[in-house]
Design a protein around this motif. Sequence first.
Motif, short mmCIF file in Angstrom:
data_model
loop_
_atom_site.label_atom_id
_atom_site.label_comp_id
_atom_site.label_asym_id
_atom_site.label_seq_id
_atom_site.Cartn_x
_atom_site.Cartn_y
_atom_site.Cartn_z
N ILE A 17 45.69 50.08 48.55
CA ILE A 17 44.49 50.29 49.29
C ILE A 17 44.05 51.82 48.33
N VAL A 18 44.22 52.89 49.41
CA VAL A 18 44.18 53.82 49.29
C VAL A 18 44.55 54.97 47.76
N ILE A 238 48.22 41.07 50.78
CA ILE A 238 47.04 41.46 50.46
C ILE A 238 47.48 42.50 48.83
N SER A 239 48.72 42.46 48.83
CA SER A 239 48.29 42.97 47.41
C SER A 239 48.20 42.60 46.32
N GLY A 240 48.90 41.29 45.85
CA GLY A 240 48.05 40.77 45.38
C GLY A 240 46.30 40.14 45.20
N SER A 241 46.35 39.68 46.19
CA SER A 241 45.32 39.56 46.47
C SER A 241 43.67 40.71 45.59
N THR B 10 43.22 33.55 56.20
CA THR B 10 42.05 34.64 56.63
C THR B 10 42.25 36.59 55.88
N VAL B 11 43.70 36.94 55.97
CA VAL B 11 44.04 38.24 55.47
C VAL B 11 43.86 38.03 54.14
N LEU B 12 43.87 37.35 53.07
CA LEU B 12 43.77 36.48 51.44
C LEU B 12 42.29 37.11 51.59
N VAL B 13 41.52 36.36 51.93
CA VAL B 13 40.14 36.13 51.69
C VAL B 13 39.18 37.51 52.42
N LEU B 14 39.80 38.56 53.27
CA LEU B 14 39.28 40.16 53.37
C LEU B 14 40.21 40.78 52.39
N SER B 15 41.51 40.08 52.09
CA SER B 15 41.92 41.24 51.19
C SER B 15 41.16 41.10 50.05
N PHE B 17 38.24 40.46 49.27
CA PHE B 17 36.23 41.65 49.41
C PHE B 17 36.93 42.88 49.10
N VAL B 18 38.12 43.15 50.22
CA VAL B 18 38.18 45.27 50.17
C VAL B 18 38.34 44.84 48.66
N GLY B 19 38.91 44.36 47.95
CA GLY B 19 39.76 44.59 46.74
C GLY B 19 38.67 44.67 45.47
N ILE B 20 37.71 44.16 45.64
CA ILE B 20 36.30 43.73 45.00
C ILE B 20 35.03 44.99 45.10
N GLU B 21 35.61 45.55 46.38
CA GLU B 21 34.66 46.71 46.60
C GLU B 21 35.28 47.83 46.37
#
Lengths: 462, 97
Positions: A17-18, A238-241, B10-15, B17-21
């Motif tokens: 992410i960073v 996390i990484s995939g999304s 939950t992790v999927l949906v939150l990430s 959003f983080v990804g898009i941001e």
Amino acid sequence: MSSLVPIAYLASAVLFIVGLKMLSSAKTAARGNALAASGMAVAIVTTLLRQGIMSWELVLAGVVLGSAIGAFAALRVQMTSMPEMVALLNGSGGVASALVAGAELLGYADRAQEPTGVVSTAIVLSTLIGGITLTGSLIAFLKLSERMPGQPITYPGQQVVNALIGIGVLVLCFLVATAPLELGPFWILVGVALLLGVLLVIPIGGADMPVVISLLNSYSGLAACATGFVLNNVGLVISGSLVGASGIILTKIMCDAMNRSLMNVLFGAFGAVQEGGGAGAGGEQGTVRGYTADDAAVIFSNARSCIIVPGYGMAVAQAQHAVRELADLLEQKGITTRFAIHPVAGRMPGHMNVLLAEADVPYEKLVEMDHINSEFPETDVALVLGANDVVNPSARSDKGSPIYGMPILDVDRAQHVFVVKRSMNPGFAGVQNPLFFNENTMMIFGDAKGTVLALVDAVREY
Amino acid sequence: MLSDPAVALTVLVLSLFVGIEIIAKVPPLLHTPLMSGSNAISGITIVGALIAVTAENPTISTAFGFAAVVFAMINVVGGFLVTNRMLAMFRPKRDDK
């Protein structure tokens, strides 16, 4: 120890992410990439330590082989071929995820142990998305490298065939998800996913490949994400999304830049959109004024500002270095020179920037469309190099034009426009360009590299 | 590692959003390296591949795992290296040299 494992995966996700965040500035981007790579190293080492590896030889062989192929390709690839490279990388990511899901399923079958509904659903999704990503990327690669014709490939009844396959896929997905240990439907699903990747990409034209690569980029992430559910591994989720989100955004940006919906890009060729092409080509257009580099040098001698608009034609002619030479020369003569980059210039998002950066053009000189459009009216010279549709004013005014509504670079508003072009052939979209017939447009016919070099000489001597 | 799929969702949906941001802030200038770099990140599936290749009894699933390791490593190494190569070319205005 075992409680440290999820923490380590979390750490690698944070590094991703960073790292991605640092990609938002050219100054920090290289460090961001290194950070993301270190996150990957953390994930790999963690996995190896935790597994208590049974077969070191196999792991080592796989890692070495894959790394060698990847490194070889990464160091050898030409910047012009970056879209092909990314297509192949998408494909390998997708197929790796599908293979992992398949291996898991076979493992369950081996132990005669029924996976949970979530796991079997995730196996289905990972297989399906990964399979589509693999063959879809291969077709995109073939089209981009012109080993396959760029035109959309269509045949009668294509929609019906695709609809039937679509229904078949849903049925298969249901069968595999509900009775995962029956391997028959699984193998059929694998075959159909691979076929679907081919069928979905062949009807998409070469000019739309930037959208396709972005979308496949997203798929490769989503496949990894689904594999995360198969393995119950949050790191993968996390990484995939993150990658999935990145691909979705780029897909949207590309579609917006062409003023088309994703549906239209993906399925447009099935309809009758093609017909628009011939319409503009025939009618009276007025006269084209052909000029030489020397004529252009006279105009440059009175100019104070210049905006260069590069298109893929410049890259094909390998003219980037000559263009940079011209830009440097113009700057020396006191002419402010910048580059206007249309979002779909090149064959993938941001491609033109990479090509010019390779030719040593400082990135401050590369200005995106929204920031530079207002400056054309105060610009003395706009130099269009191998770009066509992205500078076509009928996108602004002619409601009948197939490209109407597409955001363009307003070069026609500059005082003088030079268009360097091989011939009067219409561009990729097959649409005639009224810009070429404007009063203030000077056409310079010739290949981009030769013409730019002639311009350099003419401007230097004038 | 975590038993509840709802947590992973939950992790999927939150990430997402983080990804898009994060990614919406990446300028078009860097979209190609963004794509190859994020592509390398999707090679995270290497984690699954390494698990699959080390399954106890060598079966066809080990073969799948091996192929997955190879492809995922192509993705990871190729992706990060080519991104690094591209980013090294992006330099600011040359005023000193």
